[in-house]
Scaffold this motif. Structure first.
Motif, PDB file in Angstrom:
ATOM      1  N   TRP A  57      -1.062  -6.705   6.451  1.00 33.71           N
ATOM      2  CA  TRP A  57       0.320  -6.534   6.900  1.00 33.71           C
ATOM      3  C   TRP A  57       0.381  -6.209   8.387  1.00 33.71           C
ATOM      4  O   TRP A  57       1.300  -6.638   9.085  1.00 33.71           O
ATOM      5  N   LEU A  58      -0.592  -5.450   8.889  1.00 34.22           N
ATOM      6  CA  LEU A  58      -0.619  -5.075  10.298  1.00 34.22           C
ATOM      7  C   LEU A  58      -0.787  -6.312  11.183  1.00 34.22           C
ATOM      8  O   LEU A  58      -0.100  -6.464  12.201  1.00 34.22           O
ATOM      9  N   VAL A  60      -0.041  -9.415  10.276  1.00 34.23           N
ATOM     10  CA  VAL A  60       1.177 -10.230  10.123  1.00 34.23           C
ATOM     11  C   VAL A  60       2.294  -9.678  10.993  1.00 34.23           C
ATOM     12  O   VAL A  60       2.988 -10.426  11.689  1.00 34.23           O
ATOM     13  N   GLU A  61       2.459  -8.372  10.983  1.00 33.82           N
ATOM     14  CA  GLU A  61       3.506  -7.772  11.811  1.00 33.82           C
ATOM     15  C   GLU A  61       3.236  -8.023  13.291  1.00 33.82           C
ATOM     16  O   GLU A  61       4.154  -8.340  14.053  1.00 33.82           O
ATOM     17  N   GLN A  64       4.280 -11.450  14.037  1.00 27.12           N
ATOM     18  CA  GLN A  64       5.742 -11.533  14.077  1.00 27.12           C
ATOM     19  C   GLN A  64       6.297 -10.981  15.389  1.00 27.12           C
ATOM     20  O   GLN A  64       7.361 -11.414  15.844  1.00 27.12           O
ATOM     21  N   LEU A  65       5.600 -10.042  15.967  1.00 22.83           N
ATOM     22  CA  LEU A  65       6.024  -9.459  17.244  1.00 22.83           C
ATOM     23  C   LEU A  65       5.606 -10.308  18.438  1.00 22.83           C
ATOM     24  O   LEU A  65       5.876  -9.949  19.584  1.00 22.83           O
ATOM     25  N   ALA A  99       5.857  -8.286   3.094  1.00 24.63           N
ATOM     26  CA  ALA A  99       7.158  -7.864   3.638  1.00 24.63           C
ATOM     27  C   ALA A  99       7.500  -6.446   3.201  1.00 24.63           C
ATOM     28  O   ALA A  99       7.995  -5.644   4.001  1.00 24.63           O
ATOM     29  N   ILE A 102       5.379  -3.950   5.191  1.00 27.10           N
ATOM     30  CA  ILE A 102       5.865  -3.847   6.580  1.00 27.10           C
ATOM     31  C   ILE A 102       7.129  -2.997   6.627  1.00 27.10           C
ATOM     32  O   ILE A 102       7.257  -2.096   7.460  1.00 27.10           O
ATOM     33  N   ARG A 103       8.057  -3.281   5.712  1.00 28.30           N
ATOM     34  CA  ARG A 103       9.304  -2.475   5.667  1.00 28.30           C
ATOM     35  C   ARG A 103       8.979  -0.999   5.436  1.00 28.30           C
ATOM     36  O   ARG A 103       9.511  -0.127   6.124  1.00 28.30           O
ATOM     37  N   ASN A 105       6.283   0.709   6.042  1.00 27.60           N
ATOM     38  CA  ASN A 105       5.636   1.342   7.183  1.00 27.60           C
ATOM     39  C   ASN A 105       6.580   1.515   8.355  1.00 27.60           C
ATOM     40  O   ASN A 105       6.425   2.453   9.126  1.00 27.60           O
ATOM     41  N   ASN A 106       7.551   0.633   8.491  1.00 26.47           N
ATOM     42  CA  ASN A 106       8.541   0.796   9.568  1.00 26.47           C
ATOM     43  C   ASN A 106       9.512   1.923   9.264  1.00 26.47           C
ATOM     44  O   ASN A 106      10.030   2.560  10.170  1.00 26.47           O
TER      45      ASN A 106
END
Length: 109
Positions: A57-58, A60-61, A64-65, A99, A102-103, A105-106
């Protein structure tokens, strides 16, 4: 249901349905986590690059950034381009899982 019963049902499907099932099975068999591990107690049990604590996920994020693969390989010199391919394949096969993590962790941050 036995394998023979399942086979009988599959043989009676339309060609389009057979093709969809074959595609799904192939994706599951070939990309279901080659080079990706989930270990209880390591990174919260999240999917990671095998032998590391780098969560899929890290990566992927980061992608995405707008962080490019070359930068990820520079930032994490102990992973390879093949590791990134495996991470992207895992993420493609498990989009809801990635997803959700990621949500989550945010929200904590």
């Amino acid at each position: 249901m036995t394998r023979q019963e399942l086979e009988h049902q599959l043989l009676n499907l339309s060609l389009a349905d057979k093709a969809e099932i074959i595609q799904s099975l192939t994706k599951n068999l070939s990309m279901s986590g080659k080079g990706i591990t989930k270990t209880p107690g390591v990174c919260g049990g999240e999917a990671c690059i095998a032998g590391t604590r780098i969560a899929v996920w890290l990566l992927v994020e980061a992608q995405q950034l707008g962080i490019r693969e070359a930068q990820l390989l520079q930032d994490y010199p102990h992973i390879t381009a093949a590791d990134l391919v495996n991470a992207w394949a895992y993420a493609d096969a498990h989009p809801e899982e990635i997803a959700a993590v990621i949500r989550a962790n945010n929200e904590v941050a």
